[in-house]
Scaffold this motif. Structure first.
Motif, mmCIF file in Angstrom:
data_model
loop_
_atom_site.group_PDB
_atom_site.id
_atom_site.type_symbol
_atom_site.label_atom_id
_atom_site.label_comp_id
_atom_site.label_asym_id
_atom_site.label_seq_id
_atom_site.Cartn_x
_atom_site.Cartn_y
_atom_site.Cartn_z
ATOM 1 N N GLN A 195 0.817 -1.212 0.000
ATOM 2 C CA GLN A 195 0.000 0.000 0.000
ATOM 3 C C GLN A 195 0.857 1.271 0.000
ATOM 4 N N SER A 280 -1.680 -1.248 -9.350
ATOM 5 C CA SER A 280 -2.347 0.041 -9.566
ATOM 6 C C SER A 280 -3.821 -0.162 -9.899
ATOM 7 N N ASN A 283 -5.808 -1.584 -6.796
ATOM 8 C CA ASN A 283 -6.155 -0.535 -5.824
ATOM 9 C C ASN A 283 -7.317 0.316 -6.321
ATOM 10 N N LYS A 286 -10.611 -1.769 -6.217
ATOM 11 C CA LYS A 286 -11.105 -1.940 -4.848
ATOM 12 C C LYS A 286 -11.662 -0.636 -4.293
ATOM 13 N N ARG A 287 -11.049 0.477 -4.709
ATOM 14 C CA ARG A 287 -11.559 1.773 -4.274
ATOM 15 C C ARG A 287 -12.941 2.028 -4.881
#
Length: 302
Positions: A195, A280, A283, A286-287
């Motif tokens: 992260q 990338s 992330n 998932k966001r």
């Protein structure tokens, strides 16, 4: 299992495509060195450019480009979900969890990887008018990946399309486990966690993991490439063991390091691009998934 389990599959697809575009030209030279004679990397590059132009470096890329998303989606999807299951209830997975999950991903990707690699190698070995310089001639000349796949199926059925599966399994299953351990080890040492890793750190850690894991299995890769590049009409090798023995008798131990330089040069940008694309996009997905869940919760509450 989390509701966003699908994110690993989609992110794996994106990362795989990024890695293929970055590394295919050098992979072509590696395969030709391993299967078509004792040619140096520099001479291989010059011969390819002289007789085939820039397009020669991208021989066999069409089929992998269509399927590499599926291949990497399978690997990272199975890996990501397996490692979460194995490490459930803990802050971070152990290296044993990571190795086992990597091996599981390695098994899953073989279903797609074997025929893709086989066809890629067949196409990469087609050198047109420069066959004499490479020192090897093959009867079959394919118009494209589809023609190659149909010809293999017509001559030997599904089994022919999975030529080299055993040697590929021996190469891939443990090496994918080590690949993920190396990547995680670099990430924890340099960044603490994924992260907090910067894009350049992801490229470096992924690239180094790729170079080291490939260096560990280059002899197995030579055997696999030779079996898959063999002439199906008049095969030179009966199996992986026969290929190893005949290659050693004909060219000594040095044959099992053939393509190492090209492999090393290719592995760093390829795997760096894979992990940059994978992490990338994972992330981001998932966001987005988290924002959607929050939105749904607000609607329900209202």
């Amino acid at each position: 299992m989390n509701n966003d389990y699908w994110c690993d599959f989609v992110a794996g697809w994106i990362g795989g495509c990024a890695g293929l575009v970055a590394g295919h030209p050098l992979d072509t030279i590696k395969v030709r060195q391993q299967t078509m004679g004792n040619i140096s990397a520099a001479k291989g590059i010059l011969n390819t450019f002289k007789f085939e132009g820039v397009r020669g470096f991208y021989k066999g890329m069409g089929f992998p480009l269509l399927s590499t998303g599926t291949l990497n989606a399978l690997f990272f999807g199975v890996y990501g979900n397996t490692v979460r299951i194995l490490s459930e209830g803990r802050d971070r997975p152990s290296f044993t969890d990571i190795f086992l999950a990597g091996c599981a991903g390695g098994v899953a990707q073989l279903v797609v990887a074997c025929p893709v690699d086989l066809i890629k190698i067949k196409m990469q070995m087609q050198t047109g008018s420069s066959e004499g310089i490479w020192g090897k001639h093959f009867e079959s000349h394919y118009r494209g990946p589809t023609s190659c796949l149909l010809d293999l199926y017509r001559k030997g059925g599904i089994r022919a399309c999975y030529t080299g599966l055993n040697s590929m399994a021996i190469r891939d299953i443990p090496s994918f486990g080590m690949y993920m351990i190396l990547y995680e080890g670099f990430i924890r040492t340099l960044c603490g966690s994924e992260q907090s890793a910067s894009p350049s750190s992801l490229v470096f850690c992924g690239g180094m993991a790729g170079v080291i894991s490939w260096a560990m299995i280059i002899p197995l890769d030579v055997v696999k490439s030779r079996i898959q590049g063999d002439n199906p009409s008049n095969p030179q090798y009966k199996n992986a063991r026969d290929c190893f023995v005949k290659s050693y008798k004909a060219e000594g131990l040095k044959v099992f390091t053939r393509g190492f330089c090209m492999m090393s040069l290719r592995a760093f940008p390829t795997n760096g691009a894979i992990f940059l694309g994978y992490v990338s996009s994972l992330n981001l997905l998932k966001r987005i998934s988290g924002e959607q869940k929050e939105s749904e919760t607000v609607v329900v509450a209202a």
